[in-house]
Design an enzyme around this catalytic site. Sequence first.
Site, mmCIF file in Angstrom:
data_model
loop_
_atom_site.group_PDB
_atom_site.id
_atom_site.type_symbol
_atom_site.label_atom_id
_atom_site.label_comp_id
_atom_site.label_asym_id
_atom_site.label_seq_id
_atom_site.Cartn_x
_atom_site.Cartn_y
_atom_site.Cartn_z
ATOM 1 N N SER A 279 -50.822 -22.897 42.255
ATOM 2 C CA SER A 279 -50.620 -23.081 43.693
ATOM 3 C C SER A 279 -49.244 -22.652 44.181
ATOM 4 O O SER A 279 -49.020 -22.603 45.394
ATOM 5 C CB SER A 279 -50.846 -24.559 44.059
ATOM 6 O OG SER A 279 -52.206 -24.896 43.880
ATOM 7 N N GLU B 55 0.789 -1.234 0.000
ATOM 8 C CA GLU B 55 0.000 0.000 0.000
ATOM 9 C C GLU B 55 0.820 1.284 0.000
ATOM 10 O O GLU B 55 0.371 2.304 -0.505
ATOM 11 C CB GLU B 55 -0.926 0.002 1.235
ATOM 12 C CG GLU B 55 -1.952 -1.101 1.253
ATOM 13 C CD GLU B 55 -3.009 -0.904 0.170
ATOM 14 O OE1 GLU B 55 -3.482 0.235 -0.013
ATOM 15 O OE2 GLU B 55 -3.347 -1.892 -0.503
#
Length: 850
Positions: free
Chosen positions: A492, A126
């Site tokens: 319950s 690059e």
Amino acid sequence: MTDAPHNGGRNGSDDAGEFEGRDGSFRIRRDAGMLGAVLAAWRSRRWLRRLGYLALAGLVAFTGFWIVLTKDLPDASSLLKYQPPLPTIVRDGDGAIVYSYARERRVQLRFVDFPRPLINAYLAAEDKTFWTHGGVDYTGLAGAVVDYVSKLGGGGRAKGGSTITQQVAKNILIGDEYSVTRKLKEMVLARRIEGVLTKQQILELYLNEIPLGRQSFGVQAASRAYFGKDVGDLALYQAAFLAILPKAPEKYSRAKYEPEAIARRNYVLDQMVKNGWATPAEAADAKAQPLGLIPRQSESWNPAVSYYVEEVRRQLIDRYGETAENGPNSVYAGGLWVRTSLDMPMQDAVRDALRAGLLRYASGKGWSGAIAHIDDMTNWQTQLIVASKTIDYKDWRVGVILSAGGSTGQLGFADGKTVALTGIPDRARVGDLIVAAPVSSDTWSVRTIPEVAGGMVMEQPATGRVLAMQGGFDAGLGSFNRATQAMRQPGSTIKPFVYATGLDNGMTPASQVLDGTFCVYQGANLGQKCFRNFGGGGGGVHTMRWGLEQSRNLMTVRIANEAGMPKVVRTFRNVGIGEYQAYLSFALGAGETTVQRMVNAYASLANNGVQYSASLIDYVQDRNGKVIWKSDNRKCDVCNMAEWDGKPMPRIQRVGKQVLNPETAYQVVHMLEGVVTRGTAVRLRDLNLPLFGKTGTTSGPTDVWFMGGNQDYVGGVYLGYDTPRSLGGYAQGGTFAAPIFKDVVQATLPRWSHQPLIAPRGIRMVRIDRVTGKQVTGVEPGNDPKAAVIWEAFKADTEPRQYTAVDEFTRRRDALVAEIRDAQAARDSAANGGSDVETENFAEEQGGVY
């Protein structure tokens, strides 16, 4: 005589002035002559004036363009404080990473963490002059300009010619717009960046931010995505491959472009040799290697944590937001580190136990139907991927039926593979998403996902920390969490809090309560309605303990009525179950709640009435390690003293909330131990642990529940259909929910304490007759679960007196009176045309349960 030359010089010009010296006089005369000549030329030559005006206009235009170009440019110094978007990392209670909330692969490294060969590979590919240029490589720029001009009108994109510094400006500050203006801005910013950051800082930003395909940003994330390695473990040929990706990441990572990728990689290796960054032998060896890319795959996390971490994600989004726009600590950009209370062995046990329970119930019920359906089969693979349905159970997989003829056909998977399919149900059709398991190398058979669902939670009562959570069979089939999001009637399992209210209002575990029909007048429109026990039966007078152990509805309603329903629903609210109106049906669990709320309520019972808020997150750190939130926010200012001051050791104040009387809470827990010893949860007795618990079965029955534990762990589970319907008359909490809890305990048995539950100060243990509730002397309680004499917990000065023959006579008399009263009520109801009749569906009409 000596002044003659000077005076002569003065007399030679009117412009000489009073200056002394031959040189000075000569200069003034010369300058005046040049200026005059220029002015004369300006007046006499038109072309010169035009050229001057043109130059001035050009200067003004350039100045305006420069102002427009640079006025909105970001400040290069902002990179010094740049915070890249980072995923949130989730850890379990031991600190191990268990999940990551990420839409992109990102891992931040420091410059010193990048290996030199990798850095050199990127420079070779690059920016060869990176260490020497000032932000712009003018030689490379000239080549880019020529390439741009040559491609004008052709539609092709010219090569960039950007340095690494320019790419940092593009990637972080100004974006990737394709235009000359953007390129100029990039150049200006690059020059400014070089004046603010060091070369090492620029490279660090670049290597952490560069997009490299496969949703990877930065070389570390790409290294994991393409090679399954960290950057420090990369070979030279792998580093060279990563360096070619900035040009065309999606192209070079595809198999059909492998020759182009190898050619570009080898070019990078040649450039490394040319620049002295690799030897010819090293480059030759690297060129001989294949690309060696691993298949594209998602991050690998243990699917067992899916429901848990999804609930954590919801809480984090509520607190910090989802994306960077919501703030610096957002879930998908803030880089948070989240420490949870997740206990992996417990989580695995909960997941496996709930799945086994769901499969037990669904056994023999046939195929439950398709998971989803695809209408357009022209692109079935893409649609299957988009459907995002997975399963993590044995070797099962989700696929789509491609063809079907009778019980055989063809099945397709998300990776494009197709296999033969057998066992296709009659109701199945092409396009159905189903679950299958292999029966041979190329043949699979249909499997059934239980249609019944459920949720389970395990909590540490002393802290409120949620250790495990499972919200269904598999989160890959759907993220709906039935442990926290499903509102269900608890049945319950709510009764212990009714009994707690009774104990707070003058009753004791030995109080005698009539187990007979209880009728209540509901007004002129509804008339008189009557409660009955689940399964029928009843009659006689019994102790509160017996009523809770056997889950007697009529006794519960009487206790609620005597204590007062406003007080009962206040208890429900105090322990966090929910907000309900003061109707008797809520004493039997008619109100809706969640598994997590119920577990947290039971945790207060186990913790002698002290309740801690249920928490999945211990603390949250920002990307820099600073703690920004914690569940335990207690302060201890003297805990970090440099030297001991001689005073007593600091005691950190308890932060739990006292939601129940500690003595009452223990009395309820002591009675709930009897539920396991000889009541509706007796199947847990062979665990030989000091456990308490309560089963629940809602009307229908549509849901079955179990809640229980000890002072170390409390858990809860329910089973039911997502769209409530009957589970079948045989379904009860004790037969389907309690075994799931039992499986969890058995899987984690070594960590469960064998120590009895600790009673708070003020509790007195008294020997009583288990049936009558009277005090007994001279007889020691036995180990038989149904022993006549047991230890019972009483508050001070509430112990019953000793049992006598008169008490036995009274008990029998009361039972006979209750039977006579029930018979009379039935006759009266029949005589009134049934307006007072005891109805089987009273609980359902009132939203009630049993």
